[in-house]
Design an enzyme around this catalytic site. Structure first.
Site, PDB file in Angstrom:
ATOM      1  N   GLY A 153       0.846  -1.186   0.000  1.00 60.33           N
ATOM      2  CA  GLY A 153       0.000   0.000   0.000  1.00 60.33           C
ATOM      3  C   GLY A 153       0.879   1.231   0.000  1.00 60.33           C
ATOM      4  O   GLY A 153       1.129   1.874  -1.013  1.00 60.33           O
ATOM      5  N   CYS A 168     -10.584  21.022  18.132  1.00 59.40           N
ATOM      6  CA  CYS A 168     -10.539  21.226  19.587  1.00 59.40           C
ATOM      7  C   CYS A 168      -9.932  20.029  20.308  1.00 59.40           C
ATOM      8  O   CYS A 168     -10.627  19.304  21.016  1.00 59.40           O
ATOM      9  CB  CYS A 168     -11.943  21.462  20.101  1.00 59.40           C
ATOM     10  SG  CYS A 168     -12.450  23.109  19.726  1.00 59.40           S
ATOM     11  N   GLU A 169      -8.681  19.793  20.098  1.00 61.11           N
ATOM     12  CA  GLU A 169      -7.956  18.711  20.772  1.00 61.11           C
ATOM     13  C   GLU A 169      -6.515  19.163  20.873  1.00 61.11           C
ATOM     14  O   GLU A 169      -5.956  19.646  19.860  1.00 61.11           O
ATOM     15  CB  GLU A 169      -7.936  17.435  19.914  1.00 61.11           C
ATOM     16  CG  GLU A 169      -9.253  16.816  19.630  1.00 61.11           C
ATOM     17  CD  GLU A 169      -9.592  15.661  20.571  1.00 61.11           C
ATOM     18  OE1 GLU A 169      -8.725  15.234  21.353  1.00 61.11           O
ATOM     19  OE2 GLU A 169     -10.737  15.201  20.505  1.00 61.11           O
TER      20      GLU A 169
HETATM   21  N1  LLP Z   1      -2.037  -6.248   3.572  1.00 61.38           N
HETATM   22  C1  LLP Z   1      -2.684  -6.283   4.736  1.00 61.38           C
HETATM   23  C2  LLP Z   1      -3.369  -7.515   5.154  1.00 61.38           C
HETATM   24  C3  LLP Z   1      -2.714  -5.145   5.561  1.00 61.38           C
HETATM   25  O1  LLP Z   1      -3.355  -5.185   6.722  1.00 61.38           O
HETATM   26  C4  LLP Z   1      -2.048  -3.956   5.145  1.00 61.38           C
HETATM   27  C5  LLP Z   1      -2.058  -2.753   5.979  1.00 61.38           C
HETATM   28  C6  LLP Z   1      -1.390  -3.970   3.902  1.00 61.38           C
HETATM   29  C7  LLP Z   1      -1.396  -5.144   3.142  1.00 61.38           C
HETATM   30  C8  LLP Z   1      -0.671  -2.773   3.354  1.00 61.38           C
HETATM   31  O2  LLP Z   1       0.367  -2.387   4.175  1.00 61.38           O
HETATM   32  P1  LLP Z   1       1.422  -1.277   3.685  1.00 61.38           P
HETATM   33  O3  LLP Z   1       2.130  -1.820   2.477  1.00 61.38           O
HETATM   34  O4  LLP Z   1       0.636  -0.073   3.332  1.00 61.38           O
HETATM   35  O5  LLP Z   1       2.306  -1.076   4.838  1.00 61.38           O
HETATM   36  N2  LLP Z   1      -2.753   3.396   9.217  1.00 61.38           N
HETATM   37  C9  LLP Z   1      -1.377   2.993   9.399  1.00 61.38           C
HETATM   38  C10 LLP Z   1      -1.039   1.762   8.582  1.00 61.38           C
HETATM   39  C11 LLP Z   1      -1.960   0.599   8.827  1.00 61.38           C
HETATM   40  C12 LLP Z   1      -1.682  -0.586   7.937  1.00 61.38           C
HETATM   41  C13 LLP Z   1      -2.798  -1.549   7.946  1.00 61.38           C
HETATM   42  N3  LLP Z   1      -2.602  -2.696   7.118  1.00 61.38           N
HETATM   43  C14 LLP Z   1      -0.462   4.174   9.080  1.00 61.38           C
HETATM   44  O6  LLP Z   1      -0.976   5.258   8.773  1.00 61.38           O
HETATM   45  O7  LLP Z   1       0.748   4.052   9.188  1.00 61.38           O
END
Ligand code: LLP
Length: 418
Positions: free
Chosen positions: A272, A342-343
Site C-alpha cells: 500500500g 478542539c484537541e
Molecule cells: N495487507 C494487509 C493484510 C494489511 O493489513 C495492510 C495494511 C497492507 C497489506 C498494506 O500495508 P502497507 O504496504 O501499506 O504497509 N494506518 C497505518 C497503517 C496501517 C496498515 C494496515 N494494514 C499508518 O498510517 O501508518
C-alpha cells in the site's frame, strides 16, 4: 523519488505550480502525482520480474477511484478489506481474478458480494470465518479459493499500532491451528484451501523480518507436508518520511526472491504505502499565526480530521512552504504547525524549523498519499478535503470538497422532536 520539487522557490507537482492549483481548487486538498504513483508500482513490478507475482495494491492506503483506476490500468490488482473497498474496486474496473480480500471480520453480505464478483482469494483469519465462507459458497454453489493467514510471531521494528505479526495480535492463525485446518480441508467442500498469507506490519524499513516470516512459513509448509499453490507475502514496505533509510524495491526483491523461487509457489504482494505514500501531499493554508510566551503556533485550515497520522502515531511528515521567500534562511524559526480542531493532540508537526510564514501562506505536508484521506474524518463537523491528481500537463479534481450538506446526508430529526 517523487515528483514534488522546488523550482525558483516555488513548489511544483510534476510540471504544475501547486500555488496555481490551490488558487483554483481551494484548500485544503490532497494532491497526487500520477507519475510518482505509477513509478512506484513499476519499481516493485520490475524488481520482482523474475517471479512475476500478482501485485495487488492495498486500497486501505488510498482508495480514491482515480488512484485505483490508474493502478488497475497499469496492470495492478487490488487488496480489499471491506465490502466498501470491494465496491470501489469494482467501480475502478478491476479484474476480479486480481482481487484478494483480507480482514479479521468479514460480514456474510460482504463475503457473498466477493464470491459473486469472483475474487481470486479470501485471506482467512479464523475457523469461524472458514465456516461462514463455506456456508455461503455452498448456497451459491461456487468453489472459492481460500488462503490461511498465518501469524508468524515475528516482531518488526515499527509503531506498535501497525505491527500485526506478533503472537498476541488479533491477526492470522498460529501454525498449529493452520495445520489443523489444512488437515481438515475435506470439511469444506466448496473451499479450495490452497494458499498461505502473511502480513507482519507496516512501515518496515528492513528486509530481515520479511525474510524471517517467509522462512518460517515455508519451513512450516515443508515440515508438515502441506501442499498449496499460492503464497501471499503481504505488504508493509517502509518509505522515507524524514531520515529513514528503507530497503529499495530492488534490494528487498534480491533478498526475498531466492527464498520464494525455491518454493515454486505463485506469489502475491499487497503493498500500500510503498506505492501511494510519497505520491501525495496535503496542501493546507495558514489561517493565523500566534505567539505565546513558550511557543509560536502556525494554525492551518487542516488538522487531525484530514491527516490523523501525526496525532495517532506521532508520525513525522515533512512540512514545506509552497512558496519560499528569497531571504528564507535568515527568517527560520521553530514553530508548532497545528490544526483548527478542539484537541491538544491536533497537530501536523511540532517544533519545526520553518521560514517565517504569514496568514494565507500555503504549506505542503509530504508523504500524505497513504493513510491520509482514507483515515480522514468529519470530526468537529469539518467537511473532508478535496483530492486532486496531476496527470501529464493537467490537474484533475478527483474528489470534490465535501459540503455542509454532505455532512448531514442521511440524518433525520424524528417527528417527536419537531
Ligand atoms: N495487507 C494487509 C493484510 C494489511 O493489513 C495492510 C495494511 C497492507 C497489506 C498494506 O500495508 P502497507 O504496504 O501499506 O504497509 N494506518 C497505518 C497503517 C496501517 C496498515 C494496515 N494494514 C499508518 O498510517 O501508518
Amino acid at each position: 523519488m517523487h515528483e514534488f520539487s522546488f523550482r525558483n522557490n516555488e513548489f511544483y507537482c510534476e510540471d504544475i505550480k501547486i500555488a496555481d492549483i490551490a488558487a483554483r481548487v481551494g484548500t485544503p486538498f490532497y494532491l497526487y502525482s500520477y507519475k510518482t504513483l505509477i513509478d512506484h508500482y513499476k519499481k516493485l513490478k520490475t524488481a520482482f520480474q523474475p517471479i512475476k507475482p500478482l501485485i495487488s495494491f492495498s486500497m486501505k492506503s488510498n482508495s480514491n477511484l482515480a488512484v485505483i483506476r490508474a493502478l488497475v490500468k497499469n496492470g495492478a490488482g487490488l487488496d480489499v478489506v471491506s465490502g466498501g473497498e470491494l465496491y470501489r474496486a469494482r467501480l475502478a474496473g478491476v479484474n476480479p481474478k486480481k482481487v484478494v480480500y483480507a480482514g479479521v471480520g468479514k460480514r456474510s453480505d460482504e463475503i457473498k458480494d466477493a464470491i459473486e464478483f469472483g475474487i481470486l482469494f479470501f485471506n482467512t483469519e479464523s475457523e469461524d470465518e472458514l465456516e461462514e465462507i463455506q456456508s455461503i459458497a455452498g448456497k451459491l454453489n461456487r468453489k472459492v479459493n481460500v488462503a490461511i493467514r498465518i501469524n508468524p510471531d515475528v516482531i518488526p521494528k515499527t509503531h506498535h499500532y501497525i505491527a500485526t505479526g506478533k503472537g498476541e495480535s488479533k491477526f492470522g492463525l498460529d501454525f498449529d491451528t493452520a495445520h489443523k485446518i489444512f488437515n481438515m480441508r475435506w470439511k469444506y467442500p466448496n473451499l479450495n484451501i490452497n494458499g498461505v498469507h502473511v502480513h507482519i506490519g507496516s512501515q518496515i524499513l528492513d528486509a530481515k523480518p520479511f525474510e524471517d516470516a517467509i522462512e518460517k512459513v515455508l519451513e512450516f509448509l515443508k515440515a508438515r507436508k502441506i501442499d498449496v499453490e499460492y503464497f501471499n507475502i503481504g505488504g508493509g514496505l517502509g518509505i522515507i518520511y524524514s531520515i529513514e533509510n528503507p530497503q529499495t524495491a530492488k534490494s528487498f526483491a534480491q533478498k526475498v526472491i531466492p527464498l520464494l523461487k525455491k518454493s515454486r509457489l505463485k506469489i502475491i504482494l499487497e503493498p500500500g504505502r510503498f506505492v501511494s505514500g510519497n505520491s501525495g501531499v496535503l496542501v493546507t493554508r495558514v489561517i493565523y499565526t500566534k505567539r505565546t510566551p513558550r511557543k509560536k503556533f502556525v494554525i492551518m485550515d487542516s488538522g487531525m480530521s484530514d491527516l490523523i497520522r501525526p496525532s495517532l502515531y506521532e508520525a513525522y511528515h515533512k512540512i514545506v512552504p509552497v512558496k519560499v521567500a528569497e531571504n528564507s534562511s535568515e527568517t527560520c524559526e521553530k514553530v508548532d504547525i497545528v490544526g483548527p480542531i478542539c484537541e491538544s493532540g491536533d497537530f501536523l508537526g511540532k517544533d519545526r524549523l520553518l521560514p517565517q510564514v504569514f496568514k494565507n501562506d500555503l504549506l505542503a505536508v509530504m508523504g500524505a498519499g497513504a493513510y491520509g484521506f482514507t483515515m480522514a474524518s468529519n470530526y468537529n463537523a469539518r467537511p473532508r478535503p478535496a483530492e486532486v491528481m496531476v496527470i501529464n500537463k493537467d490537474f484533475y479534481v478527483i474528489r470534490k470538497h465535501e459540503t455542509y450538506r454532505d455532512l448531514v446526508r442521511g440524518e433525520t430529526i424524528p417527528k417527536v422532536l419537531k
